[in-house]
Design an enzyme around this catalytic site. Structure first.
Site, PDB file in Angstrom:
ATOM      1  N   TYR A 149       0.809  -1.219   0.000  1.00  0.00           N
ATOM      2  CA  TYR A 149       0.000   0.000   0.000  1.00  0.00           C
ATOM      3  C   TYR A 149       0.844   1.272   0.000  1.00  0.00           C
ATOM      4  O   TYR A 149       0.306   2.374  -0.160  1.00  0.00           O
ATOM      5  CB  TYR A 149      -0.933   0.020   1.218  1.00  0.00           C
ATOM      6  CG  TYR A 149      -2.175  -0.792   1.002  1.00  0.00           C
ATOM      7  CD1 TYR A 149      -2.089  -2.164   0.876  1.00  0.00           C
ATOM      8  CD2 TYR A 149      -3.413  -0.193   0.904  1.00  0.00           C
ATOM      9  CE1 TYR A 149      -3.209  -2.932   0.658  1.00  0.00           C
ATOM     10  CE2 TYR A 149      -4.549  -0.951   0.685  1.00  0.00           C
ATOM     11  CZ  TYR A 149      -4.434  -2.316   0.568  1.00  0.00           C
ATOM     12  OH  TYR A 149      -5.551  -3.065   0.355  1.00  0.00           O
ATOM     13  N   LYS A 221       2.000 -14.242   5.538  1.00  0.00           N
ATOM     14  CA  LYS A 221       2.284 -15.230   4.493  1.00  0.00           C
ATOM     15  C   LYS A 221       3.814 -15.413   4.438  1.00  0.00           C
ATOM     16  O   LYS A 221       4.459 -15.296   3.389  1.00  0.00           O
ATOM     17  CB  LYS A 221       1.707 -14.719   3.157  1.00  0.00           C
ATOM     18  CG  LYS A 221       1.701 -15.716   2.037  1.00  0.00           C
ATOM     19  CD  LYS A 221       0.685 -16.816   2.188  1.00  0.00           C
ATOM     20  CE  LYS A 221       0.913 -17.865   1.106  1.00  0.00           C
ATOM     21  NZ  LYS A 221       0.111 -19.076   1.291  1.00  0.00           N
ATOM     22  N   ASP A 269      -3.545 -17.944   4.439  1.00  0.00           N
ATOM     23  CA  ASP A 269      -4.559 -18.758   3.745  1.00  0.00           C
ATOM     24  C   ASP A 269      -5.238 -19.725   4.723  1.00  0.00           C
ATOM     25  O   ASP A 269      -6.458 -19.900   4.705  1.00  0.00           O
ATOM     26  CB  ASP A 269      -3.993 -19.480   2.507  1.00  0.00           C
ATOM     27  CG  ASP A 269      -2.625 -20.084   2.722  1.00  0.00           C
ATOM     28  OD1 ASP A 269      -2.073 -19.936   3.828  1.00  0.00           O
ATOM     29  OD2 ASP A 269      -2.095 -20.707   1.787  1.00  0.00           O
ATOM     30  N   ASP A 293      -6.769  -5.896   4.807  1.00  0.00           N
ATOM     31  CA  ASP A 293      -7.846  -5.404   3.945  1.00  0.00           C
ATOM     32  C   ASP A 293      -8.771  -6.571   3.564  1.00  0.00           C
ATOM     33  O   ASP A 293      -9.996  -6.495   3.718  1.00  0.00           O
ATOM     34  CB  ASP A 293      -7.210  -4.781   2.693  1.00  0.00           C
ATOM     35  CG  ASP A 293      -8.179  -3.892   1.924  1.00  0.00           C
ATOM     36  OD1 ASP A 293      -9.338  -3.764   2.327  1.00  0.00           O
ATOM     37  OD2 ASP A 293      -7.756  -3.329   0.897  1.00  0.00           O
TER      38      ASP A 293
HETATM   39  O1  LIG Z   1      -8.650   3.325  -0.381  1.00  0.00           O
HETATM   40  C1  LIG Z   1      -9.485   2.629  -0.965  1.00  0.00           C
HETATM   41  O2  LIG Z   1     -10.126   3.021  -1.945  1.00  0.00           O
HETATM   42  C2  LIG Z   1      -9.759   1.242  -0.475  1.00  0.00           C
HETATM   43  C3  LIG Z   1      -9.385   1.072   0.959  1.00  0.00           C
HETATM   44  C4  LIG Z   1      -9.894  -0.176   1.540  1.00  0.00           C
HETATM   45  O3  LIG Z   1     -10.384  -1.074   0.880  1.00  0.00           O
HETATM   46  C5  LIG Z   1      -9.838  -0.335   2.988  1.00  0.00           C
HETATM   47  O4  LIG Z   1      -9.248   0.470   3.684  1.00  0.00           O
HETATM   48  O5  LIG Z   1     -10.395  -1.331   3.491  1.00  0.00           O
HETATM   49 MG   LIG Z   2     -11.035  -2.711   2.090  1.00  0.00          MG
END
Ligand SMILES: O=C(O)CCC(=O)C(=O)O
Ligand SMILES: [Mg+2]
Ligand SMILES: NC(=O)C1=CN([C@@H]2O[C@H](COP(=O)(O)OP(=O)(O)OC[C@H]3O[C@@H](n4cnc5c(N)ncnc54)[C@H](OP(=O)(O)O)[C@@H]3O)[C@@H](O)[C@H]2O)C=CC1
Length: 404
Positions: A149, A221, A269, A293
């Site tokens: 990210y 992972k 997983d 996420d």
């Molecule tokens: O920043 C985004 O558009 C997605 C972020 C996301 O899916 C989250 O933080 O769970």
């Molecule tokens: Mg999300």
């Protein structure tokens, strides 16, 4: 008089009339915000009879900001969240592939909100896709500032990716050979640091200790990505052993804190199948950004979906925090007054607890439990609750207020 929240000696100082910045959000954001803010104000009024009141301060981001001031994330917005310490936001759109990078991620990185905290619990009466949703009671601590990210990506066909490939070919020929289609690939970089990992895991363990939870599980992972996800696991255990006096169980790596909390790990997983088959075995979960996420949405689905999935982005050292739902902008439902404001309402519950306004937080839960218990719910929960009455987003807010 409205005042700023401050922090002193690591503790928030919250005035009776705090100024809280909010972002309305894109897509369904305005519908959800309008509904939620009424619920927040009603809870505060009922809990404190006028002696406390929030002074809401709108700050711009996303499409509204771009249309009004020509910037997706104006400096004034960042400054407000820095200055007022605590705020709340609706979802913001991120285009797929090209276009702007995520504003949500930008806010987390700019304010160094390193914990994405997402509790997942079951509300009575919801029929979820699993047999025992009531066994799910977990709190996800997702690392919020690094991993893939961080946005270090090199686009296929660009000059930059060509430079990077030349560098890899020259300096790391054996590794470069492992790229299956070197001529036609883009490349992403995944930074995972000891510092970033340890502050996240430290917060997760501190939370487990303060809330009397049973275990902290490091989800990674690390068998495949040894020096990023594997290192996350090792650095996580190091925190438990060195900072919290944990002792290894049967030679490790699992360990136990003096108060009995077990720190363990599982490969991602396997974790995703075990949360379905053995959810009671998991409690506080500490994990990397991308895993977190995926896990957030998967666990939300287990208890009734993303309509009741709250979250917070927090820096537990500086005190900065922005509360927000787990879900996104759900654009197909924009301006229909349809979707569930429950995730943002529960994010408000987290915010009130963060401020020490537990009475108002308790009322939000009472109202939400009451509305769901009476089977008066938005479309998403109406799909899951037999003989329920489907309400609009705004009507659901009324139902929550009525049950407080
Ligand atoms: O920043 C985004 O558009 C997605 C972020 C996301 O899916 C989250 O933080 O769970
Ligand atoms: Mg999300
Ligand atoms: N923190 C943030 O601001 C986030 C922003 N996003 C962004 O949001 C945009 C859309 O993302 P997308 O992948 O479609 O994910 P969304 O979470 O926006 O929507 C996916 C589905 O989840 C359900 N859903 C979402 N919100 C609600 C709600 N409040 N009540 C009930 N159901 C809900 C709907 O399901 P159904 O179709 O079954 O009714 C919807 O179609 C993207 O640009 C993404 O980047 C995504 C996540 C977080």
């Amino acid at each position: 008089m409205a005042e700023k929240i401050t922090i002193c000696g690591g503790k928030l100082v919250v005035p009776n009339n705090p100024i809280l910045p909010f972002i309305e959000g894109d897509g369904t954001g305005p519908d959800i915000w309008r509904a939620s803010v009424r619920v927040f104000d009603a809870a505060v009024e009922k809990a404190y009879g006028g002696s406390k009141k929030i002074e809401w301060l709108e700050v711009l981001a996303g499409e509204k900001a771009f249309n009004k001031v020509g910037s997706w994330l104006p400096d004034e917005t960042l400054t407000a969240f820095k200055e007022y310490l605590v705020g709340i936001k609706g979802p913001l759109t991120t285009p797929i592939g090209g276009g702007i990078r995520s504003l949500n991620v930008a806010l987390r990185q700019e304010l160094d909100l390193y914990v994405c905290q997402r509790p997942v619990r079951y509300f009575n009466g919801i029929e979820s896709p699993v047999k025992r949703p009531d066994l799910v009671d977990m709190v996800i601590f997702r690392e919020n500032t690094e991993d893939i990210y961080a946005g270090i990506e090199f686009e296929f066909g660009s000059e930059d990716v060509a430079k990077l490939k030349d560098f890899l070919k020259r300096e790391f020929p054996a590794k470069f050979k492992k790229i299956r289609f070197p001529e036609s690939c883009g490349i992403g970089v995944k930074p995972v640091s000891k510092e970033g990992t340890q502050r996240l895991v430290r917060s997760a363990i501190e939370y487990a200790v303060s809330q009397g939870r049973k275990s902290v599980t490091l989800v990674h992972k690390g068998n495949i990505m040894k020096f990023t996800e594997g290192a996350f696991r090792d650095w996580g255990y190091e925190v438990a052993l060195k900072e919290f006096g944990a002792e290894k169980i049967d030679g490790g790596p699992w360990c136990r804190l003096p108060n009995g909390i077990v720190v363990k790990d599982v490969i991602a997983d396997a974790f995703l199948q075990q949360i379905l088959t053995r959810p009671a075995e998991y409690d506080v979960v500490a994990t990397l950004n991308l895993n977190g996420d995926y896990i957030s949405d998967a666990l939300a689905a287990q208890v009734g979906g993303i309509g009741i999935a709250p979250g917070a982005n927090i820096n537990y050292v500086s005190g900065h925090a922005i509360f927000e739902a787990t879900h996104g902008t759900a654009p197909k439902y924009a301006n229909l007054d349809k979707v569930n404001p429950g995730s943002l309402i529960l994010s408000g519950e987290m915010m009130f607890r963060y401020l020490g306004w537990n009475e108002a937080a308790d009322l939000l839960v009472k109202g939400l439990e009451g509305a769901i218990g009476a089977r008066t719910v938005t479309y998403d929960l109406a799909r899951l609750i037999p003989n329920s009455t489907e309400l609009k987003c705004s009507e659901f807010a009324d139902a929550v207020i009525a049950k407080m």
